[in-house]
Design an enzyme around this catalytic site. Structure first.
Site, mmCIF file in Angstrom:
data_model
loop_
_atom_site.group_PDB
_atom_site.id
_atom_site.type_symbol
_atom_site.label_atom_id
_atom_site.label_comp_id
_atom_site.label_asym_id
_atom_site.label_seq_id
_atom_site.Cartn_x
_atom_site.Cartn_y
_atom_site.Cartn_z
ATOM 1 N N VAL A 174 27.548 15.156 12.355
ATOM 2 C CA VAL A 174 28.918 15.145 12.855
ATOM 3 C C VAL A 174 29.083 16.322 13.804
ATOM 4 C CG1 VAL A 174 31.360 15.374 12.267
ATOM 5 C CG2 VAL A 174 29.847 14.010 10.812
ATOM 6 N N GLY B 180 29.233 21.831 14.098
ATOM 7 C CA GLY B 180 28.537 20.596 13.764
ATOM 8 C C GLY B 180 27.945 20.723 12.377
ATOM 9 N N LYS B 181 27.594 19.608 11.781
ATOM 10 C CA LYS B 181 26.963 19.628 10.457
ATOM 11 C C LYS B 181 26.347 18.256 10.203
ATOM 12 C CE LYS B 181 26.711 22.738 7.025
ATOM 13 N NZ LYS B 181 26.699 24.204 7.146
ATOM 14 N N GLY B 182 25.433 18.206 9.271
ATOM 15 C CA GLY B 182 24.821 16.924 8.948
ATOM 16 C C GLY B 182 23.728 17.080 7.918
ATOM 17 N N ASP C 133 20.236 24.610 5.642
ATOM 18 C CA ASP C 133 21.354 24.557 4.701
ATOM 19 C C ASP C 133 20.762 24.190 3.344
ATOM 20 O OD1 ASP C 133 24.019 23.364 3.440
ATOM 21 O OD2 ASP C 133 24.623 24.411 5.262
#
Length: 411
Positions: free
Chosen positions: A57, A102-104, A143
Site C-alpha cells: 500500500v 508505504g507498507k506491505g 519489519d
C-alpha cells in the site's frame, strides 16, 4: 473486530478537526494513492505449490518517495497494510524526512518456512511488484518476519530488472551496501525518546526508572539493552512464549545471551516466570509495548498501572484505550514518535547509497539522536501549547507538514 485503518483514521480525524481541514482535504490526505495485491506462488520444498498473497500500500508521496517496511506474518492483509502505510506518512513527516508512507508484506508464517522457501517467496514477490518500487518511487525496509537477508534478496532480484541499485531497499547487510547502526536503530531511538520524555515530563533521569517491556525481538531487546546501559531498572520482559520478571532488575546482557541460545526469554535463571498479562499490569514508571499491534483495548487500559506508556510497536493502542489512558492521565508517547529510529537510519542508508559513500557510526548516531531530540521537543511543545495529548500533537504536526506539501505542489 477492530480495524487498524479505521483506528488510524480516528486519530487522523481528531487531529484534522483541530487543524480545521476541509472535508476535501481530509479525504485527499487519508486516501491511499495506490494499493497492490498480488499472488505469490512458489514451489515448496515438498514439491507442492504454495500460494501466498502479497500486499503493498502506497499511501502518500507528497514529501518524497513512499517508504515503509515489508512484514511477513499471518496477520498481513489490506487493512493492516493501509493502517501502517498511513502511519508511515505521518511518522516520516514528524521526524522531517523527505519521504511519504508505504507498507506491505506477505501473508505467511515464517516459522513454517525453510530458508529456501523464504527466498523463493521474496523473489517472487519482487517479480510481482518491481515496477512499482525503486529508489525514487518506493523504498521497502525490514519489519516483522523480515531481516537484512530478505532485503539483500530484494535488492538482488530488483537488480535483474533495473540494474544494480542498492538504494531500492534499506536495512540491507552492512557488507551489501547497508548502514552501520541500522539493526539497532529502532530500539536505540525508543531509548532516546524515553530519556527525552522523562526529562521533559518529570524532570528525572533514566537512572533508577522502572521499566517493563512487552516483546523481546529486535526492537524490544535493543530498547531494553540501551535503557539498561543508561541505568534503568528493567523489571520485566516478555515474548510470545511468556515472560520473566525481577523487581530488583533483570540482567539484560545475560538475558540476551539466554535468548540467543534458547530463542525465548522463558527459562532465564535471573528472574521469575510471569505472563504477558501480568507484565502489562505491573506498577512501573514506564511500560513499553514492543510486539505486535492491537495490545490495549479499553478493558486492559483500565488495568494498566504504569505511570507512562512508550509505544515501540506499531498501533498497540486502540482508540477506546487511548481515551481511557487520557482520562486516567497516563501519558502515551505514540508510535509515530517513539519508534521512528528505524526509518531515520533507513534514510541515512538511502542517502549513503545515493552518494556511494559510507558514514561512520558516530556520525549516524549523532544525527539520529539530534532528530529524535528535535522531533520530541516539537511534539511536546505543541501538546503543551494546544492542551492536547502527545498523540494528537504528533498527528497535528505530521498532517500540517504533509498538507502543506500537497498544497504547494498542487494536484
Amino acid at each position: 473486530m477492530h480495524a487498524f485503518f479505521e483506528a488510524t483514521n480516528h486519530y487522523f480525524e481528531h487531529a484534522a478537526s483541530i487543524l480545521g481541514l476541509s472535508e476535501n482535504m481530509k479525504v485527499l490526505l487519508a486516501t491511499p494513492e495506490r494499493e497492490l495485491r498480488v499472488e505469490v506462488a512458489i514451489e515448496m520444498d515438498s514439491g507442492q505449490i504454495g500460494n501466498f498473497i502479497g500486499y503493498r500500500v502506497q499511501h502518500d508521496n507528497a514529501r518524497g518517495p513512499f517508504k515503509g517496511g515489508l512484514r511477513y506474518h499471518p496477520t498481513v492483509d489490506e487493512d493492516e497494510a493501509r493502517s501502517l502505510a498511513s502511519l508511515m506518512t505521518w511518522k516520516t513527516a514528524v521526524v522531517d524526512l523527505p519521504y511519504g508512507g508505504g507498507k506491505g508484506g506477505v501473508n505467511c508464517d515464517v516459522t513454517k518456512l525453510s530458508r529456501a522457501e523464504l527466498e523463493r517467496i521474496t523473489r517472487r514477490f519482487v517479480q510481482q511488484i518491481h515496477d512499482f518500487i525503486g529508489p525514487d518511487k518506493d523504498i521497502p525496509a525490514p519489519d516483522v518476519g523480515t531481516d537484512a537477508q530478505v532485503m539483500a534478496w530484494i535488492m538482488n532480484e530488483y537488480g535483474k530488472y533495473h540494474g544494480h541499485q542498492p538504494a531500492v531497499v534499506t536495512g540491507k547487510p552492512v557488507e551489501l551496501h547497508g548502514s552501520l547502526g541500522r539493526e539497532s536503530a529502532t530500539g536505540h531511538g525508543v531509548a532516546i525518546i524515553a530519556r527525552e520524555f522523562l526529562q521533559h515530563t518529570w524532570n528525572r533521569p533514566v537512572e533508577g526508572t522502572t521499566v517493563a517491556v512487552q516483546g523481546f525481538g529486535n526492537v524490544g531487546s535493543f530498547t531494553s539493552r540501551e535503557l539498561y546501559d543508561m541505568g534503568a531498572k528493567i523489571v520485566a520482559v516478555s515474548d510470545a512464549y511468556g515472560g520473566v520478571c525481577n523487581p530488583e532488575g533483570l540482567d539484560i546482557p545475560s538475558l540476551q545471551q539466554h535468548v540467543a541460545a534458547h530463542r525465548k526469554v522463558v527459562g532465564f535463571s535471573g528472574g521469575d516466570s510471569c505472563t504477558n498479562e501480568h507484565l502489562l499490569g505491573m506498577e512501573v514508571d514506564v511500560l513499553i509495548p514492543a510486539a505486535l499491534g492491537g495490545v490495549f483495548d479499553a478493558e486492559l487500559a483500565e488495568e494498566v498501572q504504569a505511570r507512562a506508556i512508550i509505544e515501540a510497536a506499531n498501533s498497540p493502542t486502540w482508540p477506546e484505550a487511548d481515551e481511557v489512558f487520557h482520562r486516567r492521565e497516563i501519558p502515551v508517547v505514540p508510535d509515530i514518535v517513539a519508534n521512528a529510529g528505524g526509518v531515520i537510519v533507513s534514510y541515512f542508508e538511502w542517502v549513503q547509497n545515493l552518494q556511494h559513500f559510507r558514514w561512520s557510526i558516530d556520525q549516524i548516531r549523532a544525527e539520529q539522536d539530534r532528530r529524535h531530540v528535535e522531533s520530541f521537543a516539537a511534539v511536546f511543545d505543541l501538546a503543551r501549547r494546544q492542551g492536547v495529548s502527545l498523540r494528537t500533537a504528533a498527528f497535528v504536526l505530521g498532517i500540517q507538514r504533509v498538507g502543506r506539501a500537497k498544497v504547494l505542489a498542487g494536484i
